[in-house]
Design a protein around this motif. Sequence first.
Motif, short mmCIF file in Angstrom:
data_model
loop_
_atom_site.label_atom_id
_atom_site.label_comp_id
_atom_site.label_asym_id
_atom_site.label_seq_id
_atom_site.Cartn_x
_atom_site.Cartn_y
_atom_site.Cartn_z
N ASP A 324 0.82 -1.22 0.00
CA ASP A 324 0.00 0.00 0.00
C ASP A 324 0.85 1.27 0.00
O ASP A 324 0.31 2.38 0.10
N GLN A 325 2.18 1.11 -0.11
CA GLN A 325 3.06 2.28 -0.16
C GLN A 325 3.91 2.31 -1.43
O GLN A 325 4.96 2.96 -1.49
N LEU A 326 3.44 1.63 -2.47
CA LEU A 326 4.19 1.54 -3.73
C LEU A 326 4.04 2.76 -4.63
O LEU A 326 4.80 2.90 -5.60
N ASP A 327 3.07 3.59 -4.36
CA ASP A 327 2.75 4.68 -5.30
C ASP A 327 3.95 5.54 -5.71
O ASP A 327 4.11 5.84 -6.90
N PRO A 328 4.82 5.97 -4.78
CA PRO A 328 5.96 6.78 -5.21
C PRO A 328 6.89 6.04 -6.17
O PRO A 328 7.48 6.65 -7.08
N TYR A 329 7.04 4.73 -5.99
CA TYR A 329 7.90 3.94 -6.85
C TYR A 329 7.28 3.82 -8.24
O TYR A 329 7.98 3.91 -9.26
N GLN A 331 5.14 5.95 -9.52
CA GLN A 331 5.17 7.29 -10.11
C GLN A 331 6.54 7.59 -10.71
O GLN A 331 6.63 8.27 -11.74
N ASP A 332 7.60 7.08 -10.09
CA ASP A 332 8.93 7.27 -10.65
C ASP A 332 9.03 6.68 -12.05
O ASP A 332 9.67 7.26 -12.94
N VAL A 333 8.42 5.52 -12.27
CA VAL A 333 8.45 4.90 -13.59
C VAL A 333 7.66 5.74 -14.58
O VAL A 333 8.12 6.02 -15.70
N LEU A 334 6.47 6.16 -14.20
CA LEU A 334 5.63 6.97 -15.09
C LEU A 334 6.31 8.30 -15.42
O LEU A 334 6.28 8.77 -16.57
N ASP A 335 6.93 8.91 -14.43
CA ASP A 335 7.63 10.17 -14.66
C ASP A 335 8.85 9.97 -15.55
O ASP A 335 9.19 10.87 -16.35
N LEU A 336 9.51 8.83 -15.42
CA LEU A 336 10.65 8.56 -16.29
C LEU A 336 10.22 8.49 -17.75
O LEU A 336 10.90 9.02 -18.64
N ILE A 337 9.10 7.82 -18.01
CA ILE A 337 8.61 7.72 -19.38
C ILE A 337 8.29 9.12 -19.91
O ILE A 337 8.57 9.44 -21.07
N TYR A 377 7.86 -10.41 -5.27
CA TYR A 377 8.17 -9.73 -6.54
C TYR A 377 6.99 -9.79 -7.50
O TYR A 377 6.60 -8.77 -8.09
N ILE A 378 6.42 -10.96 -7.68
CA ILE A 378 5.34 -11.12 -8.64
C ILE A 378 4.17 -10.19 -8.32
O ILE A 378 3.62 -9.52 -9.20
N GLU A 379 3.79 -10.11 -7.03
CA GLU A 379 2.64 -9.28 -6.69
C GLU A 379 2.95 -7.80 -6.91
O GLU A 379 2.04 -7.03 -7.27
N ARG A 380 4.18 -7.40 -6.76
CA ARG A 380 4.54 -6.01 -7.04
C ARG A 380 4.60 -5.75 -8.53
O ARG A 380 4.16 -4.69 -9.01
N PHE A 381 5.15 -6.69 -9.28
CA PHE A 381 5.22 -6.51 -10.72
C PHE A 381 3.82 -6.33 -11.33
O PHE A 381 3.63 -5.49 -12.22
N VAL A 382 2.86 -7.09 -10.85
CA VAL A 382 1.49 -6.98 -11.37
C VAL A 382 0.98 -5.55 -11.24
O VAL A 382 0.37 -5.00 -12.17
N VAL A 383 1.23 -4.93 -10.10
CA VAL A 383 0.75 -3.57 -9.85
C VAL A 383 1.47 -2.58 -10.76
O VAL A 383 0.84 -1.67 -11.34
N ALA A 387 -0.25 -0.24 -13.93
CA ALA A 387 -0.17 1.22 -13.93
C ALA A 387 0.51 1.75 -15.18
O ALA A 387 0.10 2.76 -15.76
N ILE A 388 1.58 1.09 -15.59
CA ILE A 388 2.32 1.52 -16.78
C ILE A 388 1.43 1.40 -18.02
O ILE A 388 1.33 2.33 -18.84
N LYS A 389 0.79 0.25 -18.17
CA LYS A 389 -0.03 0.01 -19.36
C LYS A 389 -1.25 0.93 -19.39
O LYS A 389 -1.73 1.29 -20.47
#
Length: 652
Positions: A324-329, A331-337, A377-383, A387-389
């Motif tokens: 439940d605290q993954l949002d900043p991580y 967002q970093d990916v989305l901002d990088l794109i 890892y798998i459960e985080r990758f899914v999230v 979000a990216i897609k």
Amino acid sequence: MKHIQTLLAAVAFALPCTLGAQNLVVKANAPIADIQPTMYGIFFEDINFGADGGIYAELVKNRSFEFYKPLMGWTTAMAPEGVGSVLINNREDAQSANPRYAAIKVNGGQLSMVNEGFRGMGIKANLDYHFSVWARQKEQSNLSLVVELKNAKGEVVGSTTVTPQGTEWKKYTASFKSSQTDAKGQLSVTFKGQGAMDVDMVSLFPGDTWKNRPGGLRADLVQLLADLKPGFLRFPGGCIVEGHDLSVRYQWKKTVGPIEEREMIVNRWNTEFAHRLTPDYYQTFGLGYYEYFLLSEDLGAEPLPIMNCGMACQFNTGEVVPMDQLDPYIQDVLDLIEFANGDVTTQWGKLRADMGHPAPFNLKYVGVGNEQWGTQYIERFVVFEKAIKAKYPNIIVVTGSGPFPDGADFDYAWGELKKMNAEIVDEHYYRSPQWFRDNATRYDSYDRKGPKVFAGEYAAQSVAIASPDNKNNWDCALSEAAFMTGLERNAEVVTLTSYAPLFAHVEAWQWTPDMIWFDNLRSMGTVNYYVQKMYSNNAGHQVVPMLLDGKAITGQEGLYATAALDKETNEVILKLVNTSNQSKTTNVAVEGVKKLASRGKQIVMQADSKDAMNTLDEPTKISPVESVIKVSGNKVNVTLQPMSFTVVRVKK
């Protein structure tokens, strides 16, 4: 007599000989799959002084006094004794990214600070050197800086003087030439006069950086990369993406913008290996995400950034961010794109433009996680993927199967990733040369409708994984060449591949083997480098069947082979790896063509010893040798030398 016969038989067995001719068939009219432009690429990680002290051309170590020991790399001398002082001040409240600076006091004499560089400074005769420093004078001070480049004996080989003015921080620059070449130079900055001065970001760059960019990259190392003609550049790692713990994970936003505002962190390879402790290994991020994208563009390679997924290295702390605290991580990916592709009116696209690149970098791939494994890892990758897609549906998301090429964690990852229709799965393998030869058929049975494969990190280990005694020898390189026939033959599944690690300083490495070695003045491609180059420079566009007795050539009597078509040059490309200690005569019949050109090109790498290696003194001792080969009709007759890798190109 019997003893003589036995001896002769033993000698005959030991000496290389030519086996009977082998008849191979290439079906040039039956393409199996397209070979992707990304097939052969580069993996970069800041290990072995790969960035600071390596491809990033800065010569001053600890230029902003931010190491745990603020004066590491520096020594101070005063003349006459007792007339001055150096005090490290911290302005963290005002400038948290670069809080420390040196406060200098001199009372009517002089004080010198000498920087040792990264195992010395490589300096070249008649080359310009560009010095810069951020400084401010204190009230009623009149200090000047005498900047001297010295050789290993302490003799001055180049100098200039800088006199800062005013009490506000300002950047000052000066240039001068070196009169000598020396691999172990040093920089001396002498403060003369009366008063006090603050200094920060003490920097020295050679004038011969890649494309002559100020504050740029070391040209000889980049040229070795350019010569590979890579399809992609994966960055910034590797385990430094994860960090020993999440506080020192790689955060791309801290690596862009003005150099003096980038926040340095300790390199996670600093104390990782007891056999190679490197307490002076840090990341200044002078080579940051903008520079990685720019390098990708220079190389004509697709950028492939790997992002932290909320997990630290599982070989270290294994620290994770709660779901439940993954949002900043995320967002970093989305901002990088957005930074890579966004319009200049967007927040991060504007930053890219402000840094000098208004046009987008056309990012197509992004990796989530490096070598993570398990349910966490798998459960985080899914999230992350969702979000990216949701925002960038055309971005290809790369995932991973963990650090090993087999085992329960590997099988679990692949099972879950197949269920979710993952696009590309990154596999890593650091194994023995024999493993690589045995696994030339690894991808023959992979599901053609399943996720594609990224062979993201591989290198044959001559002794054992991460052993300090591993060597970049011909046995390893030839085994990799054999294995790579299986990668190319399975281009329907395998779309990206890269050897790892990339760079290593001969006096500051942590991991072996590595593809390119260098010291402060020289660099060289290993035998492994040249195997990679032979593949990447001769990839072709379509893989076609190459058969022996109707079967793929995957180690029969030590022979491995694959074939491809180059649609641009209208050539058939044959890659043949002879791992045996005997010569082989191969008759290759190319079906599906009326006739081949009467002459073709043959490129051969060969060594008589499995232990043979390139060195900085003999950098091309074992490297590709090109010659002309005669062709008769649609047949190519090739004699393969013992322990050799041969590429043949013939026009249809």
